[in-house]
Design a protein around this motif. Sequence first.
Motif, PDB file in Angstrom:
ATOM      1  N   HIS A  21      12.758  56.992  38.324  1.00  0.00           N
ATOM      2  CA  HIS A  21      13.833  56.562  39.213  1.00  0.00           C
ATOM      3  C   HIS A  21      15.134  57.248  38.806  1.00  0.00           C
ATOM      4  CE1 HIS A  21      11.125  53.383  40.474  1.00  0.00           C
ATOM      5  NE2 HIS A  21      10.899  53.158  39.186  1.00  0.00           N
ATOM      6  N   LEU A  23      19.178  56.578  39.065  1.00  0.00           N
ATOM      7  CA  LEU A  23      20.190  55.567  39.331  1.00  0.00           C
ATOM      8  C   LEU A  23      21.537  56.274  39.464  1.00  0.00           C
ATOM      9  CD1 LEU A  23      17.799  54.211  37.746  1.00  0.00           C
ATOM     10  CD2 LEU A  23      19.444  52.503  37.047  1.00  0.00           C
ATOM     11  N   TRP A  25      25.456  56.293  39.956  1.00  0.00           N
ATOM     12  CA  TRP A  25      26.522  55.353  39.662  1.00  0.00           C
ATOM     13  C   TRP A  25      27.865  56.062  39.622  1.00  0.00           C
ATOM     14  CZ3 TRP A  25      29.317  55.633  35.011  1.00  0.00           C
ATOM     15  CH2 TRP A  25      28.784  56.476  34.026  1.00  0.00           C
ATOM     16  N   ARG A  46      13.919  50.406  34.631  1.00  0.00           N
ATOM     17  CA  ARG A  46      14.667  50.463  35.893  1.00  0.00           C
ATOM     18  C   ARG A  46      15.514  49.206  36.083  1.00  0.00           C
ATOM     19  NH1 ARG A  46      12.351  50.329  42.075  1.00  0.00           N
ATOM     20  NH2 ARG A  46      14.391  50.276  43.050  1.00  0.00           N
ATOM     21  N   GLY A  47      14.911  48.055  35.873  1.00  0.00           N
ATOM     22  CA  GLY A  47      15.620  46.792  36.076  1.00  0.00           C
ATOM     23  C   GLY A  47      16.795  46.609  35.136  1.00  0.00           C
ATOM     24  N   SER A  50      19.584  49.142  35.889  1.00  0.00           N
ATOM     25  CA  SER A  50      20.211  48.793  37.168  1.00  0.00           C
ATOM     26  C   SER A  50      21.117  47.571  37.007  1.00  0.00           C
ATOM     27  CB  SER A  50      19.157  48.498  38.233  1.00  0.00           C
ATOM     28  OG  SER A  50      18.443  49.650  38.561  1.00  0.00           O
ATOM     29  N   GLU A  51      20.643  46.558  36.289  1.00  0.00           N
ATOM     30  CA  GLU A  51      21.436  45.345  36.074  1.00  0.00           C
ATOM     31  C   GLU A  51      22.705  45.645  35.289  1.00  0.00           C
ATOM     32  OE1 GLU A  51      18.792  42.535  34.241  1.00  0.00           O
ATOM     33  OE2 GLU A  51      17.513  42.447  36.023  1.00  0.00           O
ATOM     34  N   LEU A  53      24.424  48.461  35.190  1.00  0.00           N
ATOM     35  CA  LEU A  53      25.375  49.145  36.070  1.00  0.00           C
ATOM     36  C   LEU A  53      25.897  48.217  37.173  1.00  0.00           C
ATOM     37  CD1 LEU A  53      23.536  52.576  36.353  1.00  0.00           C
ATOM     38  CD2 LEU A  53      25.691  52.129  35.148  1.00  0.00           C
ATOM     39  N   ALA A  54      25.029  47.405  37.746  1.00  0.00           N
ATOM     40  CA  ALA A  54      25.427  46.500  38.821  1.00  0.00           C
ATOM     41  C   ALA A  54      26.417  45.443  38.328  1.00  0.00           C
ATOM     42  CB  ALA A  54      24.199  45.839  39.439  1.00  0.00           C
ATOM     43  N   LEU A  59      26.796  50.614  40.055  1.00  0.00           N
ATOM     44  CA  LEU A  59      25.567  51.092  40.686  1.00  0.00           C
ATOM     45  C   LEU A  59      25.792  51.368  42.169  1.00  0.00           C
ATOM     46  CD1 LEU A  59      22.566  51.740  40.234  1.00  0.00           C
ATOM     47  CD2 LEU A  59      22.065  49.383  40.884  1.00  0.00           C
ATOM     48  N   ASP A  61      23.189  53.562  44.033  1.00  0.00           N
ATOM     49  CA  ASP A  61      21.915  53.804  44.700  1.00  0.00           C
ATOM     50  C   ASP A  61      20.814  54.005  43.663  1.00  0.00           C
ATOM     51  OD1 ASP A  61      20.264  54.180  46.899  1.00  0.00           O
ATOM     52  OD2 ASP A  61      20.712  56.304  47.078  1.00  0.00           O
ATOM     53  N   VAL A  62      19.595  53.612  44.010  1.00  0.00           N
ATOM     54  CA  VAL A  62      18.410  53.878  43.184  1.00  0.00           C
ATOM     55  C   VAL A  62      17.394  54.581  44.085  1.00  0.00           C
ATOM     56  CG1 VAL A  62      16.536  52.882  41.811  1.00  0.00           C
ATOM     57  CG2 VAL A  62      18.815  51.827  41.779  1.00  0.00           C
TER      58      VAL A  62
END
Length: 70
Positions: A21, A23, A25, A46-47, A50-51, A53-54, A59, A61-62
């Motif tokens: 993946h 990510l 950012w 990935r999770g 993503s968390e 960055l979110a 974040l 896009d992935v």
Amino acid sequence: MSDDSPQDICSAKGCTAPAQHALAWNNPKVHTPDRRKIWLACEEHRGSLSEFLAARNFLKDVTPHQQAGA
């Protein structure tokens, strides 16, 4: 014929798994709005990446990551 080309690996600290993946950012305090930095992630990380960055509203896009030369 063996494939000796280097693989893109996960950006998680200490991980050496192939990236699956991408990510995208952006840190708005540092980057222009259209700038995208990329972290690569394996399925396992990935999770968590993503968390991370979110939680900072970084974040954007992935997307699936294609290995170089694939």
